[in-house]
Design a protein around this motif. Structure first.
Motif, short mmCIF file in Angstrom:
data_model
loop_
_atom_site.label_atom_id
_atom_site.label_comp_id
_atom_site.label_asym_id
_atom_site.label_seq_id
_atom_site.Cartn_x
_atom_site.Cartn_y
_atom_site.Cartn_z
N LYS A 58 -0.64 -2.91 -8.07
CA LYS A 58 -2.02 -3.32 -7.80
C LYS A 58 -2.21 -4.81 -8.04
CE LYS A 58 -4.28 1.10 -8.78
NZ LYS A 58 -5.20 1.82 -9.68
N SER A 86 1.36 6.65 -6.66
CA SER A 86 0.23 7.51 -6.98
C SER A 86 0.58 8.98 -6.79
CB SER A 86 -0.98 7.15 -6.10
OG SER A 86 -1.41 5.83 -6.36
N ASP A 141 0.83 -1.21 0.00
CA ASP A 141 0.00 0.00 0.00
C ASP A 141 0.86 1.25 0.00
OD1 ASP A 141 -2.37 -1.36 -0.03
OD2 ASP A 141 -2.59 -1.41 2.14
N SER A 199 -0.61 -6.74 -5.28
CA SER A 199 -1.45 -6.70 -4.08
C SER A 199 -2.61 -7.68 -4.20
CB SER A 199 -1.96 -5.27 -3.86
OG SER A 199 -2.72 -5.22 -2.69
N ARG A 200 -3.25 -7.72 -5.38
CA ARG A 200 -4.36 -8.66 -5.58
C ARG A 200 -3.87 -10.11 -5.48
NH1 ARG A 200 -6.10 -4.96 -9.68
NH2 ARG A 200 -5.08 -6.22 -11.27
N ASN A 205 2.44 1.42 -11.20
CA ASN A 205 1.30 1.43 -10.27
C ASN A 205 0.37 0.26 -10.55
OD1 ASN A 205 0.22 2.64 -8.06
ND2 ASN A 205 -1.05 4.06 -9.18
N GLN A 206 0.11 -0.01 -11.81
CA GLN A 206 -0.75 -1.13 -12.18
C GLN A 206 -0.12 -2.46 -11.75
OE1 GLN A 206 -3.79 -1.08 -13.35
NE2 GLN A 206 -3.88 -3.31 -13.34
N LYS A 212 2.26 1.72 -3.45
CA LYS A 212 1.22 2.21 -4.36
C LYS A 212 0.93 3.68 -4.09
CE LYS A 212 -1.90 -0.96 -3.61
NZ LYS A 212 -3.19 -1.65 -3.70
#
Length: 383
Positions: free
Chosen positions: A340, A217, A210, A343-344, A336-337, A213
């Motif tokens: 993500k 961001s 997080d 993280s998933r 960033n993608q 990210k």
């Protein structure tokens, strides 16, 4: 726990199946105000001040309670549920359950002092369920607001006013505040012989992703802002160049002025005027006007030419910066993608294999990494 809030359940206007009616009389009701009436108390005067400033009828708010109830940004109220232990180790009808009741009672009596931006209108301790617990219902509000009502509903701003400012998704204002309240409860619990067992979670591992990210961001937003600024500068430069390039239209106008404006024309000499008089009184003043015009045109021409060259160079530089920022923007977006997706994937692995298995693998991986790092250090030292 964070609850949606059921005021009728909390005040026992209806009883769920897990409620022992024979113990309901033992419950403690600290306060039980009508939620709508609370809105009148808190917001009627600010609402009147707000409506008085509005020149358009459609911008006035007839009922602030209904505005919040039907809106999507804020809730009418929030509920915090605090409990010590569980039904297996802290039953309501046990001696330890009574100590838990006393600890929760002391904790609540300090709640309002700590949370001066939360109007507590309903608070109950339930002792007729398996384990003693508190329901605290409150309306978060701020004062001195520059937007909307000067006193208005806002959970985020109310918590910020109390010193809680959010960071990552796992470190929101609400999460920080709840953690702070848990610590307050833990301090009270110690005086009643309880120790807070903070069970391990996997959130510390998620916090790293997080955080990354969030940093990506932030970088992405900064790049976007720089990019927009550069684009604006390019557009301004292009407009200025267009203005300079249309300067030929003004030259045409000057040519017409020279050809037809009487002040730049030599009139026919009258029969009575001598050549000397004609030259001094008529010809030379016109020539002086022409000289002044030519000097001004030349000065303006060189200024425009210099400005045109500067703008052309600036436009080229801005275009290069624009291309660089666009490329950097694309790169950060891709990073960033990727974060993500990681993280998933991380959450998916925990759902499939369980937290204990993943935590065990992480511990093993860290140990292997530490051993390798130590081995490399030893090799370097031996050299």
């Amino acid at each position: 726990m964070v609850g949606k809030g059921s005021l009728n359940h909390n005040s026992r206007k209806f009883k769920a199946e897990n409620v022992n009616g024979e113990r309901t009389h033992l419950n403690i009701e600290y306060c039980n105000e009508d939620n709508r009436q609370v809105y009148h108390i808190l917001f009627d005067e600010p609402l009147a001040r707000y409506n008085a400033k509005q020149t358009r009828a459609d911008r006035r708010i007839p009922d602030y309670y209904e505005k919040i109830r039907t809106g999507k940004q804020e809730k009418l109220f929030h509920e915090l549920i605090m409990q010590i232990g569980n039904r297996d180790d802290t039953a309501s009808d046990s001696d330890i359950g009574k100590r838990a009741r006393d600890a929760l009672d002391e904790y609540f009596r300090g709640f309002r002092e700590r949370n001066h931006h939360m109007y507590v209108f309903s608070a109950h301790m339930h002792l007729d369920e398996a384990t003693p617990h508190l329901h605290i219902d409150f309306v978060p509000f701020i004062t001195g607001s520059k937007r909307g009502l000067d006193t208005r509903v806002s959970l985020k701003q109310a918590l910020a006013a109390q010193g809680f400012r959010g960071g990552t998704r796992g470190n929101t204002e609400w999460n920080q505040w709840v953690e702070s309240e848990k610590k307050q409860l833990a301090l009270v619990m110690e005086r009643y012989g309880f120790e807070w067992e903070q069970k391990g979670t996997h959130e510390e591992h998620l916090d790293i992703l997080d955080f990354k990210k969030q940093k990506r961001s932030e970088e992405l937003e900064k790049i976007k802002a720089d990019l927009d600024d550069k684009k604006a500068q390019v557009q301004t430069a292009e407009k200025q160049i267009d203005i300079l390039e249309t300067g030929s239209l003004k030259i045409d106008e000057i040519q017409k002025e020279l050809a037809f404006d009487p002040k730049y024309q030599l009139p026919e000499p009258s029969g009575l005027a001598s050549a000397k008089s004609y030259r001094l009184k008529i010809a030379l003043p016109v020539i002086d006007k022409l000289k002044t015009l030519i000097q001004n045109l030349l000065a303006r021409y060189f200024q425009l030419q210099s400005r045109y060259l500067d703008l052309s160079r600036s436009n080229s530089r801005l275009s290069r910066d624009n291309e660089y920022l666009t490329a950097e923007n694309d790169q950060l977006r891709a990073e960033n993608q990727k974060l993500k997706e990681q993280s998933r994937d991380y959450r998916f692995l925990r759902r499939v294999f369980g937290n204990e298995k993943i935590d065990s693998l992480l511990v093993q991986a860290r140990e292997i990494h530490a051993q390798k790092k130590k081995g490399r250090r030893q090799i370097y030292d031996s050299r």
